[in-house]
Design a protein around this motif. Structure first.
Motif, short mmCIF file in Angstrom:
data_model
loop_
_atom_site.label_atom_id
_atom_site.label_comp_id
_atom_site.label_asym_id
_atom_site.label_seq_id
_atom_site.Cartn_x
_atom_site.Cartn_y
_atom_site.Cartn_z
N ALA A 76 -5.93 -1.91 13.78
CA ALA A 76 -4.48 -2.11 13.69
C ALA A 76 -3.82 -1.84 15.03
O ALA A 76 -2.92 -2.57 15.47
N ARG A 77 -4.24 -0.78 15.71
CA ARG A 77 -3.66 -0.45 17.02
C ARG A 77 -3.89 -1.58 18.01
O ARG A 77 -2.97 -2.02 18.71
N SER A 79 -4.66 -4.73 17.35
CA SER A 79 -3.96 -5.93 16.90
C SER A 79 -2.48 -5.88 17.31
O SER A 79 -1.92 -6.88 17.78
N GLN A 80 -1.86 -4.72 17.12
CA GLN A 80 -0.46 -4.58 17.48
C GLN A 80 -0.25 -4.66 18.99
O GLN A 80 0.72 -5.26 19.47
N GLU A 81 -1.16 -4.06 19.73
CA GLU A 81 -1.06 -4.11 21.19
C GLU A 81 -1.17 -5.55 21.70
O GLU A 81 -0.41 -5.98 22.58
N ARG A 83 -0.67 -8.32 19.88
CA ARG A 83 0.49 -9.05 19.39
C ARG A 83 1.72 -8.78 20.27
O ARG A 83 2.44 -9.70 20.67
N SER A 84 1.94 -7.53 20.60
CA SER A 84 3.11 -7.17 21.41
C SER A 84 3.00 -7.75 22.82
O SER A 84 4.00 -8.17 23.41
N VAL A 109 -4.79 -4.77 7.83
CA VAL A 109 -4.43 -4.82 9.24
C VAL A 109 -3.53 -6.02 9.52
O VAL A 109 -2.52 -5.92 10.22
N CYS A 113 0.29 -5.76 10.90
CA CYS A 113 0.52 -6.19 12.29
C CYS A 113 1.04 -7.62 12.39
O CYS A 113 1.12 -8.17 13.49
#
Length: 271
Positions: A76-77, A79-81, A83-84, A109, A113
């Protein structure tokens, strides 16, 4: 946002990740995050249609019931990084796969995200993989997708998966398996060779074309030299090993190869 995987031949690149707590982990978690972001930026630079995040470096794999919360948290971390890092410049679709058979985990996840799809193992029929017996999960995973309000997340499913023995279903043809997956509401079918980097058989796609209505994806062994063998039959290709130096999945990316591959894809799309 759902993306129409029927409308063109898309190319999805695999971004391969190493999660903390796994045998090859060396204590470099922040470097892992930065590497994933760096690889994603390269894929965006060469206009890949999609990026699939996958914890392939976590060998040897464990089955989904043995995956720890750290795997979900780390995926998840990352994926979010990723994505951002891409949001301000691109709406490129992102997907996630969690090995082995962490399909519920991947959906969680993806929901958290705001990813677009997952790649799932063991959707219909059972088989014996190198991490153990894999049972069918279509009913379970689709119910879970409803429970977490994730119906907009597509589920692309492997059939006759690589690194596995399919002796227990040898009397079930690939076409019958594909029709079962379609009947059980898959969003797309992934066909592979026998192992990572091993080319799928073009005949497998010829056997399925016009006999199932869901998108067909080739999931292993695609190169700039053989993409012509699949281009008339597939909706998308998932590329991993070919984009790495010396064609080895565990190596760093080779930008020259990526550039040459996408040049070939643009030529094919003009047909």
């Amino acid at each position: 946002m759902q993306h129409n995987w029927h409308d063109t031949r898309r190319c999805s690149a695999r971004c391969l990740i190493l999660i903390l707590g796994t045998p090859l982990y060396k204590g470099n978690w922040l470097e892992t995050i930065e590497k994933a972001k760096h690889e994603a930026s390269i894929y965006q630079k060469y206009e890949l249609d999609s990026i699939l995040l996958e914890n392939m470096h976590d060998i040897p794999y464990v089955q989904h019931q043995h995956l720890g919360p750290e795997t979900v948290a780390c995926m998840a971390r990352i994926s979010q990084e990723v994505r951002s890092a891409l949001t301000s410049r691109s709406k490129i679709p992102l997907g996630v796969q969690i090995l082995a058979c962490g399909n519920r985990q991947a959906l969680a996840v993806a929901k958290a995200c705001q990813l677009d799809y997952i790649r799932a193992e063991g959707f219909v029929f059972g088989h014996v993989a190198d991490e153990g017996y894999t049972d069918a999960c279509a009913g379970e995973i689709l119910r879970y997708r409803q429970q977490i309000d994730a119906s907009d997340i597509l589920i692309f499913t492997d059939l006759k998966k690589k690194h596995s023995s399919h002796a227990i279903t040898q009397d079930v043809s690939l076409l019958e398996t594909a029709k079962a997956a379609e009947f059980f509401l898959t969003d797309g079918i992934v066909i592979t060779g026998n192992s990572t980097g091993d080319a799928a058989k073009p005949q497998d796609f010829k056997d399925l074309i016009n006999k199932v209505k869901v998108p067909l994806l080739v999931g292993s062994g695609v190169t700039k030299d053989n993409i012509d063998n699949y281009s008339k039959f597939i909706n998308a290709a998932i590329i991993g090993s070919h984009f790495k130096k010396q064609g080895l999945w565990s190596n760093d990316l080779c930008e020259k190869t990526i550039e040459e591959f996408m040049s070939k894809v643009r030529h094919i799309r003009k047909w």
